[in-house]
Enzyme design. Structure first.
Site, mmCIF file in Angstrom:
data_model
loop_
_atom_site.group_PDB
_atom_site.id
_atom_site.type_symbol
_atom_site.label_atom_id
_atom_site.label_comp_id
_atom_site.label_asym_id
_atom_site.label_seq_id
_atom_site.Cartn_x
_atom_site.Cartn_y
_atom_site.Cartn_z
ATOM 1 C CG HIS A 59 -15.958 19.597 60.354
ATOM 2 N ND1 HIS A 59 -17.267 19.135 59.820
ATOM 3 C CD2 HIS A 59 -15.297 19.830 59.477
ATOM 4 C CE1 HIS A 59 -16.967 19.237 58.663
ATOM 5 N NE2 HIS A 59 -15.953 19.240 58.272
ATOM 6 C CG ASP A 62 -19.559 19.100 62.625
ATOM 7 O OD1 ASP A 62 -19.453 20.301 62.319
ATOM 8 O OD2 ASP A 62 -18.849 18.290 61.961
ATOM 9 C CD GLU A 186 -14.368 16.021 50.851
ATOM 10 O OE1 GLU A 186 -14.031 15.595 52.317
ATOM 11 O OE2 GLU A 186 -15.045 16.242 50.497
ATOM 12 C CE LYS A 188 -16.925 21.985 46.643
ATOM 13 N NZ LYS A 188 -17.712 22.343 47.708
ATOM 14 C CD GLU A 222 -18.517 15.652 48.436
ATOM 15 O OE1 GLU A 222 -17.884 15.767 49.434
ATOM 16 O OE2 GLU A 222 -19.378 16.530 48.025
ATOM 17 C CG HIS A 225 -16.078 17.651 46.073
ATOM 18 N ND1 HIS A 225 -15.079 17.603 47.136
ATOM 19 C CD2 HIS A 225 -17.118 18.297 46.750
ATOM 20 C CE1 HIS A 225 -15.979 18.151 48.355
ATOM 21 N NE2 HIS A 225 -16.998 18.444 47.763
ATOM 22 C CG ASP A 260 -20.474 20.366 47.081
ATOM 23 O OD1 ASP A 260 -20.725 19.313 46.486
ATOM 24 O OD2 ASP A 260 -19.862 20.392 48.004
ATOM 25 C CG ASP A 262 -22.787 18.286 49.347
ATOM 26 O OD1 ASP A 262 -21.830 17.694 48.602
ATOM 27 O OD2 ASP A 262 -22.581 19.141 50.233
HETATM 28 C C1 GLT Z 1 -18.162 20.440 53.885
HETATM 29 C C2 GLT Z 1 -17.594 19.877 52.787
HETATM 30 C C3 GLT Z 1 -17.376 18.567 52.512
HETATM 31 C C4 GLT Z 1 -16.259 17.956 53.415
HETATM 32 C C5 GLT Z 1 -16.621 18.138 54.803
HETATM 33 C C6 GLT Z 1 -15.308 17.569 55.564
HETATM 34 S S1 GLT Z 1 -17.147 19.683 55.147
HETATM 35 O O1 GLT Z 1 -19.358 20.081 54.365
HETATM 36 O O2 GLT Z 1 -18.508 20.247 51.673
HETATM 37 O O3 GLT Z 1 -17.065 18.052 51.309
HETATM 38 O O4 GLT Z 1 -16.191 16.489 53.059
HETATM 39 O O5 GLT Z 1 -14.534 18.758 55.798
HETATM 40 MN MN MN Z 2 -19.750 18.429 48.550
HETATM 41 MN MN MN Z 3 -16.880 15.952 51.275
#
Ligand code: GLT
Ligand code: MN
Ligand code: MN
Length: 391
Positions: A59, A62, A186, A188, A222, A225, A260, A262
């Site tokens: 980003h 970042d 993306e 979510k 993702e 998500h 989420d 991750d």
């Molecule tokens: C953030 C989010 C991610 C996105 C990133 C891109 S930022 O961490 O949770 O899923 O992919 O903006």
């Molecule tokens: Mn995520």
């Molecule tokens: Mn992501």
């Protein structure tokens, strides 16, 4: 070095990438303070290069603090580029932080404040400029703040229309500047907003068809998500592939029904991860294998690099499992039998009135179709045995 460790050793040609925000995650959560010190972007580049990654994604914020002066910005970019060229690391994808600033409390492109919508587009154009300077060719849009907690706030049709307005504007900017970015939305379903616009891959694909430049825009799905909403991620990815819209992918691990998480790729559902790797490889996906995930909050910096190495290693191990699955005689025989049954005795033709008339009066052997099973229990068990390392 043993043959095995060599086989699972990540190399740049595997196209593994990490966000600066992923290995750089300091372990802050809604209930707790950071547990790790921030890592300098140049240090992240060096460490990931050593581990065999292809590149890093970022980003705007970042790399460059929001309030940096032009001189400071230029120095940071210069030093970062020097780290890239010293290591051979690439920046294939860039994106905008449209979620941290309190200004985005009601969304960025879809905020009920006209000043904020304008600011979001301005910030994105500046961040697109930065991405181009660093060599990026994919531009991601994660609209984490684009949504509502209450439908009293906004007619969702208005939110979608503002989203479209922003995307159309930025597509034109992409063309006017000759940037040639591929845009990737993306999806979510929720978090940080109660409900986010474009919650699934399917919503995003449908929205893309309504844009002025649909060819320029695809998706960046993702694992976490879709999985948090209890969806089958591979099915969503398959639909993106089918539409020619898989422009990027965020790999990680996630349990259904949670926030989420991750987590490290493959760590929560290795079987689902296996079928995802198989899908990407079978489809000949040539894009980045991007890890959008982070180390457990319980870890210190050493755990961060374990996390990064483990993410890539698991992908390569699953790739090896795909090869075993494809070479397994019993599995392949069973798949051939399924294919033969699926294809039937002759290919199904396109519609014609005469064929439809003939089909309506044909006698089909549904009686034996009702009785005959498919043998998926054995096939799945064989798959599990490949995965569990006994085949
Ligand atoms: C953030 C989010 C991610 C996105 C990133 C891109 S930022 O961490 O949770 O899923 O992919 O903006
Ligand atoms: Mn995520
Ligand atoms: Mn992501």
């Amino acid at each position: 070095m043993t043959a095995d460790s060599d086989r699972f050793l990540p190399r740049p040609e595997h196209r593994f990438t990490f966000g600066l925000w992923t290995v750089g995650n300091i372990g802050r959560d809604p209930f707790g303070e950071p547990v790790r010190a921030p890592l300098a972007p140049t240090y992240i580049v060096e460490k990931l290069a050593t581990l065999g990654a292809y590149g890093v994604n970022l980003h705007d914020e970042d790399l460059i603090p929001r309030d940096a002066s032009t001189a400071e910005r230029d120095r940071i970019v210069r030093e970062f580029k020097a780290a890239l060229s010293a290591t051979g690391m690439k920046v294939p994808m860039a994106t905008t932080n449209l979620f941290t600033d309190p200004a985005f409390r009601d969304g960025a492109f879809t905020s009920n404040d006209a000043r904020v919508r304008k600011y979001a587009i301005q910030k994105t154009m500046r961040s697109m400029d930065l991405g181009i300077e660093l060599g990026a060719s994919t531009y991601v849009f994660w609209g984490g703040r684009e949504g509502v907690e209450t439908n009293a706030a906004k007619d969702p049709r208005t939110g979608i229309a503002w989203y479209r307005e922003a995307m159309n504007y930025l597509c034109e900017y992409n063309i006017a500047q000759g940037y040639n970015y591929k845009f990737a939305l993306e999806p979510k379903p929720n978090e940080p907003r109660g409900d986010i616009f474009l919650p699934t891959i399917g919503h995003a694909l449908a929205f893309i068809t309504t844009l002025d430049h649909p060819d320029m825009v695809g998706v960046n799905p993702e694992v976490a998500h879709d999985t948090m909403a209890g969806l089958d991620f591979a099915h969503g990815v398959a639909q993106a592939l089918d539409a020619g819209k898989l422009f990027h992918i965020d790999l990680n691990g996630q349990k259904p029904g949670r926030y989420d998480q991750d987590h490290r790729f493959g760590s929560e559902d290795p079987k689902q991860a296996f079928f995802l790797v198989k899908l990407l490889e079978d489809a000949g996906y040539t894009g980045m294998r991007h890890f959008d995930s982070h180390a457990y909050r319980a870890e210190d910096e050493a755990g961060v690099w374990e996390f990064a190495a483990g993410s890539m290693r698991t992908y390569l191990i699953l790739l090896d499992k795909v090869a075993r699955y494809n070479a397994d005689t019993e599995i392949q025989q069973r798949l051939a039998d399924i294919r033969a049954r699926a294809e039937g005795s002759e290919p199904f033709p396109r519609f014609s009135a005469s064929h439809a008339a003939a089909l309506k009066s044909e006698t089909i052997d549904v009686v034996s179709a009702r009785a005959q099973g498919f043998g998926y229990e054995r096939l799945d068990q064989l798959t599990m045995e490949v995965l569990l390392g006994v085949r």
